[in-house]
Write a protein that holds these residues in place. Structure first.
Motif, PDB file in Angstrom:
ATOM      1  N   ASN A 113      16.197  15.182   5.040  1.00  0.00           N
ATOM      2  CA  ASN A 113      14.465  14.898   4.212  1.00  0.00           C
ATOM      3  C   ASN A 113      13.574  13.674   4.723  1.00  0.00           C
ATOM      4  N   LEU A 114      14.583  12.407   4.419  1.00  0.00           N
ATOM      5  CA  LEU A 114      13.359  11.513   4.990  1.00  0.00           C
ATOM      6  C   LEU A 114      13.698  11.822   6.544  1.00  0.00           C
ATOM      7  N   LEU A 115      14.713  12.230   7.106  1.00  0.00           N
ATOM      8  CA  LEU A 115      14.519  11.663   8.268  1.00  0.00           C
ATOM      9  C   LEU A 115      13.667  12.935   9.307  1.00  0.00           C
ATOM     10  N   LEU A 116      13.432  14.313   8.519  1.00  0.00           N
ATOM     11  CA  LEU A 116      12.719  15.377   8.679  1.00  0.00           C
ATOM     12  C   LEU A 116      10.841  14.774   8.738  1.00  0.00           C
ATOM     13  N   TYR A 117      11.119  13.914   7.527  1.00  0.00           N
ATOM     14  CA  TYR A 117       9.448  13.053   7.481  1.00  0.00           C
ATOM     15  C   TYR A 117       9.443  12.551   8.482  1.00  0.00           C
ATOM     16  N   LYS A 172       0.760  -1.459   0.009  1.00  0.00           N
ATOM     17  CA  LYS A 172       0.175   0.071  -0.021  1.00  0.00           C
ATOM     18  C   LYS A 172       0.673   1.403   0.584  1.00  0.00           C
ATOM     19  N   GLY A 173       1.472   1.102  -0.028  1.00  0.00           N
ATOM     20  CA  GLY A 173       2.969   2.416  -0.366  1.00  0.00           C
ATOM     21  C   GLY A 173       3.517   2.900   0.736  1.00  0.00           C
ATOM     22  N   HIS A 174       3.695   2.040   1.914  1.00  0.00           N
ATOM     23  CA  HIS A 174       3.746   2.414   2.907  1.00  0.00           C
ATOM     24  C   HIS A 174       5.264   2.208   3.130  1.00  0.00           C
ATOM     25  N   VAL A 175       5.517   3.163   3.751  1.00  0.00           N
ATOM     26  CA  VAL A 175       7.046   3.054   4.706  1.00  0.00           C
ATOM     27  C   VAL A 175       7.278   2.446   5.661  1.00  0.00           C
ATOM     28  N   PHE A 176       8.215   1.676   5.825  1.00  0.00           N
ATOM     29  CA  PHE A 176       9.004   1.106   6.799  1.00  0.00           C
ATOM     30  C   PHE A 176      10.628   0.797   7.328  1.00  0.00           C
ATOM     31  N   TRP A 177      10.821   0.435   8.153  1.00  0.00           N
ATOM     32  CA  TRP A 177      12.147   0.493   8.784  1.00  0.00           C
ATOM     33  C   TRP A 177      13.006   0.420   7.649  1.00  0.00           C
ATOM     34  N   ASP A 178      12.742  -0.299   6.272  1.00  0.00           N
ATOM     35  CA  ASP A 178      13.578  -0.329   5.242  1.00  0.00           C
ATOM     36  C   ASP A 178      13.713   1.397   4.899  1.00  0.00           C
ATOM     37  N   THR A 179      13.963   2.589   4.950  1.00  0.00           N
ATOM     38  CA  THR A 179      13.392   3.186   3.963  1.00  0.00           C
ATOM     39  C   THR A 179      15.257   3.578   5.177  1.00  0.00           C
ATOM     40  N   GLU A 180      14.881   3.945   6.502  1.00  0.00           N
ATOM     41  CA  GLU A 180      16.053   4.678   7.262  1.00  0.00           C
ATOM     42  C   GLU A 180      17.134   3.823   7.521  1.00  0.00           C
ATOM     43  N   ILE A 181      17.038   1.766   7.308  1.00  0.00           N
ATOM     44  CA  ILE A 181      18.222   0.898   7.242  1.00  0.00           C
ATOM     45  C   ILE A 181      18.693   0.961   6.363  1.00  0.00           C
ATOM     46  N   PHE A 182      17.914   0.705   5.011  1.00  0.00           N
ATOM     47  CA  PHE A 182      18.027  -0.094   3.721  1.00  0.00           C
ATOM     48  C   PHE A 182      18.622   1.133   2.816  1.00  0.00           C
ATOM     49  N   ILE A 183      17.395   1.996   3.178  1.00  0.00           N
ATOM     50  CA  ILE A 183      17.904   2.798   1.615  1.00  0.00           C
ATOM     51  C   ILE A 183      18.109   4.480   1.945  1.00  0.00           C
ATOM     52  N   LEU A 184      17.816   5.008   3.536  1.00  0.00           N
ATOM     53  CA  LEU A 184      18.621   6.269   3.448  1.00  0.00           C
ATOM     54  C   LEU A 184      20.174   6.154   3.388  1.00  0.00           C
ATOM     55  N   PRO A 185      21.391   4.997   3.851  1.00  0.00           N
ATOM     56  CA  PRO A 185      23.032   5.188   3.146  1.00  0.00           C
ATOM     57  C   PRO A 185      23.139   6.044   2.007  1.00  0.00           C
ATOM     58  N   TYR A 230      18.933   5.036  15.825  1.00  0.00           N
ATOM     59  CA  TYR A 230      20.130   5.099  14.572  1.00  0.00           C
ATOM     60  C   TYR A 230      21.311   5.469  12.648  1.00  0.00           C
ATOM     61  N   ALA A 231      19.625   5.827  12.822  1.00  0.00           N
ATOM     62  CA  ALA A 231      19.264   6.499  11.687  1.00  0.00           C
ATOM     63  C   ALA A 231      20.335   8.241  11.382  1.00  0.00           C
ATOM     64  N   VAL A 232      19.715   8.517  12.571  1.00  0.00           N
ATOM     65  CA  VAL A 232      20.386  10.060  12.534  1.00  0.00           C
ATOM     66  C   VAL A 232      21.476  10.359  13.135  1.00  0.00           C
ATOM     67  N   GLN A 233      22.107   9.301  14.111  1.00  0.00           N
ATOM     68  CA  GLN A 233      23.779   8.885  14.892  1.00  0.00           C
ATOM     69  C   GLN A 233      25.070   8.711  13.528  1.00  0.00           C
ATOM     70  N   GLU A 234      23.888   7.770  12.397  1.00  0.00           N
ATOM     71  CA  GLU A 234      24.257   7.499  11.056  1.00  0.00           C
ATOM     72  C   GLU A 234      24.868   8.578  10.647  1.00  0.00           C
ATOM     73  N   TYR A 235      23.910   9.552  10.397  1.00  0.00           N
ATOM     74  CA  TYR A 235      23.122  11.682  10.057  1.00  0.00           C
ATOM     75  C   TYR A 235      24.131  11.949  10.096  1.00  0.00           C
TER      76      TYR A 235
END
Ligand code: BGC
Length: 730
Positions: free
Chosen positions: A342-346, A317-330, A411-416
């Motif tokens: 921006n992904l974190l701001l979302y 359904k187009g939903h956003v999962f942890w996929d974004t921060e852990i797999f896509i954001l890097p 974790y993604a915030v720290q990576e950023y």
């Protein structure tokens, strides 16, 4: 660099439609065939356009009105790849140009040979625009050509209507337009289509169409261009008017194609991973991944994020999962750091929903939804599909128990922050995200004797539900709370509680066999032979033989879980521990989620099992590009494509980023001669060129940058060249 379809095959129609999506982060248009075919699912999606249809329990990414259908008739005969005699066929998505082009040479019932070329391209400057073209050329005799196309509001999400048609208008003899509103989220949508020639218009049954008829002489061409403009009230006021005004500007197909080419040329020049090796497929897989990562992700809009299928299909359904921060954001963090922000701001902008979810479950702080859409509230469906034999529905427990997502975000915030040193983000937003998620963990842990534990969770492995002390969750929660202390994100009392949590939280350690238990009971459950299930990863075929509750009682993992922990916190675990656990858990893992193989490949690199790593990597490449006709029907696997990038960078190249330092220790598989890639680190653009004999790192900026290579520290100025034996700065 082309994704190619050599022959038309109905069986693969939806897989290619997902693979061959064109887009620009604002919208995606599936690579569906222009004509209608049985079971073909068309799709156009715009980032953030969700709607919760009447009676539905969660919001869906709206499948917008169709704009790509061409109904072509040649001498009155319907053009169809299924019913006509096809003499030649080829379709390709050219990743260097961003253009999808189909060539067909057909023979009509009367024996006339006619070429039909259709193509489409997304505008990369004006993100609201796309261009379509059809060229029809009779080769043997003159013929009559009729083409009908338009804006089709009959499009639905698997039958669910999401839009109310508000207005239809035509302007002059070459522009049609339509305005819609989503039924519940009340998002206004404006779509306009401008043609390069005069048409005859008709509006009927939520379809507005333009028809074109011409007699075409042998060896001359009928060429029809259609420029589409899509606007939504998420970005613009009065999107209907905006779409019309933009369409009236009359750009040509060639203009849009040229700027698309220049955009993609620059993209590949700046961001490509280049692989030289035995198989050109590896390069294609990486280009395919980068192309999709780029078109699935909003470029400059913090109000939207990336769904599990990007903008390529209705899956999840187009939903956003942890996929974004852990797999896509890097990928974005090390290529386009602003997009990562921006992904974190979302998420930051949806903190209120996460606070509400925590309150609903009687916790403190912020518990982010397992599945998120536009509002920030939990969107995970409560039940999976109905079991039609028993009439019962299996509860989907992720919303209630898959809590690691809150730690994943921290974790993604720290990576950023680590990669960008963006103090202003840390101070204004990052610390709040860390504080709120840490507060959640403090309230989530339970006291057992003199220590703390985390009970009744689901770790990344969704085949084991409601287990206690999932190692991944406990370690990530610990990491999350440690960040709160590191950044002093809270008042002294809160920080004291954090310290107590850090001191008391139970972190599973290796047992006498050196195995870290995935959770309290996993290692005591029966082991079964998974061979047949492992032969069909992604199919969840084990659920045909066992009920979910039975799988729960076996040592069977759906995906990387403990291995995910080894990957995210490499500094915590020694090589022998990684080796022991990777072998043990891979053997118990079916890889029924696409988030699994590439991560296993990274860990296999870490223990220098290069052939195994390469094998896992190649299998991960096949998730979307392999022979299975239906694996990507409802969209590509966004996280899996992100993970391929991770595998090359953090696996084969051996990059690690810990405690603010960058290290590299490459280990190329035997099939690769050389890889090179750009990497942005602390505002420096680095270029790595790695062969089996040499590591070259280049940098354009002036300041010296410390970097560890194969364990030794270097000061990188302009260029470092390190051979196998001698390691010298040039
Ligand atoms: C996986 C999750 C993932 C989701 C969306 C599920 O099958 O188990 O880890 O987040 O798919 O990709």
């Amino acid at each position: 660099m082309k994704v190619e379809e050599k022959q038309f095959d109905l069986e693969y129609i939806n897989k290619y439609a997902s693979q061959m999506t064109i887009g620009n982060g604002f919208f995606g248009i599936r690579g569906s065939q222009e004509e209608d075919y049985r079971n073909q699912v068309r799709g156009m999606f715009a980032a953030g356009v969700y709607n919760r249809p009447l009676g539905a329990e969660s919001a869906e990414l709206v499948n917008l009105p169709d704009v790509i259908r061409w109904e072509i008739k040649i001498d009155g005969e319907h053009f169809s790849l299924e019913t006509m005699k096809v003499l030649a066929y080829e379709r390709a998505l050219d990743l260097e140009m961003g253009e999808l082009k189909r060539y067909a040479l057909i023979e009509t019932a009367q024996g006339k040979k006619v070429e039909v070329i259709t193509c489409r391209v997304a505008d990369q400057n004006n993100l609201h625009q796309a261009a379509l073209k059809v060229v029809i050329k009779p080769l043997t005799e003159d013929c009559q050509v009729d083409v009908k196309t338009g804006i089709d509001g009959q499009q639905t999400n698997f039958g669910t209507q999401q839009l109310v048609e508000k207005e239809l208008r035509v302007f002059g003899d070459d522009l049609i337009s339509a305005s819609y509103q989503t039924t519940e989220s009340k998002i206004d949508i404006g779509i306009a289509a401008k043609f390069n020639k005069a048409g005859v218009f008709q509006a009927k049954n939520r379809r507005i169409t333009a028809s074109f008829s011409e007699k075409i002489r042998k060896n001359t061409s009928f060429t029809l261009e259609k420029i589409i403009v899509l606007s939504t009230s998420l970005q613009q006021t009065d999107p209907f008017k905006k779409s019309i005004a933009q369409a009236q500007k009359s750009v040509s197909y060639t203009e849009i194609l040229e700027q698309s080419m220049s955009y993609w040329t620059d993209f590949w020049h700046q961001h490509r991973i280049t692989i030289q090796g035995d198989s050109s497929f590896d390069q294609l897989a990486m280009d395919f991944a980068a192309y999709h990562l780029q078109i699935m992700t909003p470029r400059n809009d913090p109000s939207v994020s990336v769904g599990a299928k990007g903008l390529t299909g209705e899956g999840y359904k187009g939903h956003v999962f942890w996929d974004t921060e852990i797999f896509i954001l890097p990928f974005f963090l090390y290529q386009f750091p602003e997009v990562a922000k921006n992904l974190l701001l979302y998420r930051y902008d949806r903190l209120e929903g996460a606070r509400q979810k925590a309150r609903d479950y009687h916790y403190q702080g912020a518990l982010f939804p397992w599945e998120s859409a536009h509002t920030g509230q939990e969107e995970t469906p409560k039940f999976a599909a109905l079991n039609i034999k028993t009439g019962t529905r299996q509860e989907v427990a992720s919303a209630a128990a898959e809590h690691h997502i809150s730690a994943d975000l921290a974790y993604a915030v720290q990576e950023y922050v680590q990669a960008t040193e963006d103090q202003s983000f840390l101070e204004t937003k990052g610390k709040t995200l860390i504080h709120e998620t840490a507060a959640f963990w403090l309230s989530r842990a339970v006291k057992v004797d003199d220590h703390l534990e985390i009970h009744r969770v689901i770790g990344p492995d969704e085949y084991t539900e409601y287990i206690d002390n999932n190692a991944y969750t406990n370690y990530l929660a610990h990491y999350n709370v440690a960040l709160a202390v590191k950044y002093q994100a809270g008042d002294p009392l809160f920080l004291k509680e954090c310290q107590n949590f850090l001191d008391k939280l139970y972190l599973p350690v290796p047992n006498k066999e050196q195995l870290i238990p995935q959770d309290d009971t996993y290692l005591s459950k029966p082991v079964i032979d998974l061979t047949t299930y492992k032969e069909r990863p992604g199919s969840q075929s084990i659920l045909l033989d066992y009920a979910r509750s039975e799988v729960n009682e076996l040592q069977v993992s759906k995906q990387a879980d403990l291995v995910m922990l080894l990957y995210l916190l490499p500094e915590y675990f020694s090589q022998p521990i990684v080796s022991k656990n990777l072998h043990y858990y891979e053997n118990k893992t079916i890889h029924d989620s696409s988030l699994s193989k590439a991560i296993h490949a990274i860990e296999a690199c870490r223990i220098q099992e290069m052939e195994w790593a390469y094998h896992l990597f190649q299998e991960a490449c096949l998730i979307d590009l392999g022979p299975d006709p239906h694996s990507s029907d409802d969209g590509i696997h966004a996280a899996s494509l992100g993970a391929l990038w991770l595998a090359v960078i953090f696996g084969f190249s051996g990059i690690t980023v810990t405690n603010g330092t960058l290290s590299i220790s490459p280990r190329l598989p035997s099939a690769w001669e050389k890889i090179s890639f750009p990497f942005i680190w602390k505002n420096h653009r680095l270029l790595f060129v790695l062969t089996k004999k040499q590591i070259v790192i280049k940098k354009e900026t002036k300041e010296t940058l410390p970097i560890f290579v194969n364990g030794d520290q270097y000061q990188l100025e302009k260029e470092l060249k390190i051979g196998r034996a001698s390691c010298r700065e040039r």
